[in-house]
Design a protein around this motif. Structure first.
Motif, mmCIF file in Angstrom:
data_model
loop_
_atom_site.group_PDB
_atom_site.id
_atom_site.type_symbol
_atom_site.label_atom_id
_atom_site.label_comp_id
_atom_site.label_asym_id
_atom_site.label_seq_id
_atom_site.Cartn_x
_atom_site.Cartn_y
_atom_site.Cartn_z
ATOM 1 N N HIS A 118 0.824 -1.214 0.000
ATOM 2 C CA HIS A 118 0.000 0.000 0.000
ATOM 3 C C HIS A 118 0.856 1.261 0.000
ATOM 4 C CE1 HIS A 118 -3.592 -2.462 0.896
ATOM 5 N NE2 HIS A 118 -4.197 -1.443 0.293
ATOM 6 N N ALA A 119 1.980 1.201 0.702
ATOM 7 C CA ALA A 119 2.855 2.375 0.809
ATOM 8 C C ALA A 119 3.839 2.481 -0.357
ATOM 9 C CB ALA A 119 3.622 2.322 2.132
ATOM 10 N N GLY A 120 3.849 1.484 -1.241
ATOM 11 C CA GLY A 120 4.709 1.547 -2.426
ATOM 12 C C GLY A 120 6.175 1.239 -2.166
ATOM 13 N N LEU A 121 6.478 0.503 -1.094
ATOM 14 C CA LEU A 121 7.875 0.142 -0.825
ATOM 15 C C LEU A 121 8.379 -0.880 -1.842
ATOM 16 C CD1 LEU A 121 7.321 1.589 1.863
ATOM 17 C CD2 LEU A 121 8.491 -0.284 3.034
ATOM 18 N N LEU A 122 9.667 -0.866 -2.075
ATOM 19 C CA LEU A 122 10.296 -1.908 -2.884
ATOM 20 C C LEU A 122 10.205 -3.225 -2.113
ATOM 21 C CD1 LEU A 122 12.087 -2.613 -5.391
ATOM 22 C CD2 LEU A 122 14.065 -2.221 -3.905
ATOM 23 N N ILE A 123 9.789 -4.288 -2.796
ATOM 24 C CA ILE A 123 9.654 -5.586 -2.129
ATOM 25 C C ILE A 123 10.517 -6.619 -2.837
ATOM 26 C CG2 ILE A 123 8.042 -7.443 -1.540
ATOM 27 C CD1 ILE A 123 5.911 -5.246 -1.176
ATOM 28 N N ILE A 124 11.328 -7.294 -2.033
ATOM 29 C CA ILE A 124 12.244 -8.307 -2.557
ATOM 30 C C ILE A 124 11.993 -9.611 -1.811
ATOM 31 C CG2 ILE A 124 14.684 -8.954 -2.770
ATOM 32 C CD1 ILE A 124 15.266 -5.885 -2.763
ATOM 33 N N HIS A 125 11.853 -10.683 -2.572
ATOM 34 C CA HIS A 125 11.710 -12.019 -1.984
ATOM 35 C C HIS A 125 12.979 -12.799 -2.333
ATOM 36 C CE1 HIS A 125 7.204 -11.524 -1.762
ATOM 37 N NE2 HIS A 125 7.470 -10.722 -2.785
ATOM 38 N N THR A 126 13.462 -13.612 -1.401
ATOM 39 C CA THR A 126 14.583 -14.491 -1.750
ATOM 40 C C THR A 126 14.139 -15.945 -1.654
ATOM 41 O OG1 THR A 126 15.501 -14.784 0.476
ATOM 42 C CG2 THR A 126 16.213 -12.826 -0.769
ATOM 43 N N ARG A 127 14.885 -16.778 -2.379
ATOM 44 C CA ARG A 127 14.659 -18.234 -2.309
ATOM 45 C C ARG A 127 16.028 -18.894 -2.206
ATOM 46 N NH1 ARG A 127 10.672 -18.704 -7.567
ATOM 47 N NH2 ARG A 127 12.670 -18.200 -8.569
ATOM 48 N N GLU A 128 16.214 -19.705 -1.184
ATOM 49 C CA GLU A 128 17.454 -20.488 -1.107
ATOM 50 C C GLU A 128 17.279 -21.703 -1.995
ATOM 51 O OE1 GLU A 128 18.778 -21.756 2.800
ATOM 52 O OE2 GLU A 128 20.313 -23.058 1.939
ATOM 53 N N CYS A 129 18.088 -21.786 -3.042
ATOM 54 C CA CYS A 129 17.994 -22.949 -3.940
ATOM 55 C C CYS A 129 19.241 -22.990 -4.820
ATOM 56 C CB CYS A 129 16.726 -22.888 -4.783
ATOM 57 S SG CYS A 129 16.543 -21.390 -5.750
ATOM 58 N N HIS A 130 19.405 -24.119 -5.466
ATOM 59 C CA HIS A 130 20.614 -24.352 -6.263
ATOM 60 C C HIS A 130 20.262 -24.688 -7.701
ATOM 61 C CE1 HIS A 130 23.307 -24.149 -2.845
ATOM 62 N NE2 HIS A 130 22.325 -24.707 -2.160
ATOM 63 N N LYS A 131 21.267 -24.504 -8.565
ATOM 64 C CA LYS A 131 21.087 -24.869 -9.975
ATOM 65 C C LYS A 131 20.884 -26.384 -10.074
ATOM 66 C CE LYS A 131 23.962 -21.093 -11.618
ATOM 67 N NZ LYS A 131 25.287 -20.683 -12.084
ATOM 68 N N PRO A 132 20.130 -26.833 -11.069
ATOM 69 C CA PRO A 132 19.879 -28.283 -11.194
ATOM 70 C C PRO A 132 21.151 -29.124 -11.273
ATOM 71 C CG PRO A 132 18.368 -27.052 -12.587
ATOM 72 C CD PRO A 132 19.328 -26.044 -12.033
ATOM 73 N N ASP A 133 22.240 -28.551 -11.809
ATOM 74 C CA ASP A 133 23.488 -29.341 -11.884
ATOM 75 C C ASP A 133 24.326 -29.226 -10.606
ATOM 76 O OD1 ASP A 133 24.592 -26.810 -11.973
ATOM 77 O OD2 ASP A 133 25.500 -27.038 -13.962
ATOM 78 N N LEU A 134 23.806 -28.520 -9.615
ATOM 79 C CA LEU A 134 24.452 -28.358 -8.301
ATOM 80 C C LEU A 134 25.813 -27.649 -8.369
ATOM 81 C CD1 LEU A 134 23.602 -31.809 -6.652
ATOM 82 C CD2 LEU A 134 22.528 -29.605 -6.215
ATOM 83 N N SER A 135 26.077 -26.977 -9.492
ATOM 84 C CA SER A 135 27.398 -26.333 -9.640
ATOM 85 C C SER A 135 27.590 -25.195 -8.637
ATOM 86 C CB SER A 135 27.585 -25.819 -11.067
ATOM 87 O OG SER A 135 26.539 -24.925 -11.412
ATOM 88 N N ASP A 136 26.496 -24.683 -8.058
ATOM 89 C CA ASP A 136 26.618 -23.608 -7.059
ATOM 90 C C ASP A 136 26.401 -24.125 -5.635
ATOM 91 O OD1 ASP A 136 23.933 -24.154 -7.224
ATOM 92 O OD2 ASP A 136 23.299 -22.079 -7.544
ATOM 93 N N CYS A 137 26.460 -25.428 -5.466
ATOM 94 C CA CYS A 137 26.276 -26.013 -4.130
ATOM 95 C C CYS A 137 27.605 -26.613 -3.655
ATOM 96 C CB CYS A 137 25.195 -27.095 -4.168
ATOM 97 S SG CYS A 137 24.873 -27.826 -2.547
#
Ligand code: C5J
Length: 222
Positions: free
Chosen positions: A63-82
């Protein structure tokens, strides 16, 4: 300028146009049975109370027009970032990348990595996938916030002492004025949540402030 007089440990002032809400990892993998949280032996129902406070915070922020950011903890399917250390540690019932009832555990694009329907991102809101506990690690979050001249961050999400606290400390070190929304965060260990609230606001707000979603909504509506 908005102000929460009775934030802890003292009043918190913020300019809405320079403030973002950051909702950390309100994903099915943490809040629903069969996901990452449960594979580690946790009672996922303990995170449910944070949903109502987060919804209240998001409603007021939208309602106040703030910037809203959502995060998700997750990895690439090939797990190269895990890192292997993250995948192989301990003895969970399923490891990151293993198939589970909500798809592969903690993998981007799988049903388990989705934000729970009650808190789904609205069109135009930012969703950041992150491989670490902290949302600044290996993401463009800092650059995004700086490009929008954001100076103040209101934090919600799960779990309080892992991804929320890590991100809040990363943000504090980068110079953001951080507030943790007390009823919009939860832990599988209720005592850890209380400890984080105390740690954040101790020593003259050494990490930041805390206040309730109701206090924030009231400040934004003035
Ligand atoms: C955990 C998180 N607890 N989002 N992740 O592994 O807090």
């Amino acid at each position: 300028m908005s102000r929460i007089d009775d934030a802890q440990p003292f009043a918190y002032e913020f300019t809405p146009s320079r403030t973002a809400v950051v909702v950390i990892d309100m994903q099915r993998d943490f809040l629903e049975p069969g996901g990452f949280g449960e594979t580690l032996g946790n009672d996922v129902s303990l995170l449910a109370p944070a949903i109502e406070g987060t919804a209240r915070l998001l409603n007021a922020a939208r309602h106040a027009g703030l910037l809203i950011i959502h995060t998700r903890e997750c990895h690439k399917p090939d797990l190269s970032d895990c890192p292997p250390a993250k995948r192989t540690r301990g003895a969970p019932t399923l490891r990151i990348g293993d198939p589970g009832p909500m798809g592969r555990i903690l993998i981007a694009g799988e049903p388990g990595s989705d934000i729970i329907p009650a808190l789904a991102a609205h069109p135009g809101e930012i969703v950041i996938d992150k491989p670490g506990k902290g949302a600044f690690h290996a993401t463009g979050l800092d650059a995004l916030l700086r490009s929008r001249r954001i100076t103040h961050l209101l934090f919600a999400g799960v779990t309080t002492e892992v991804c929320v606290q890590t991100t809040m400390r990363e943000a504090n070190d980068r110079g953001y004025e951080c507030l943790l929304v007390e009823d919009a965060t939860d832990s599988y260990f209720p005592a850890f949540k209380q400890a984080v609230l105390q740690m954040v606001r101790a020593q003259s707000a050494i990490v930041g402030w805390t206040a309730s979603s109701t206090q924030i909504a009231a400040a934004l509506s003035e």
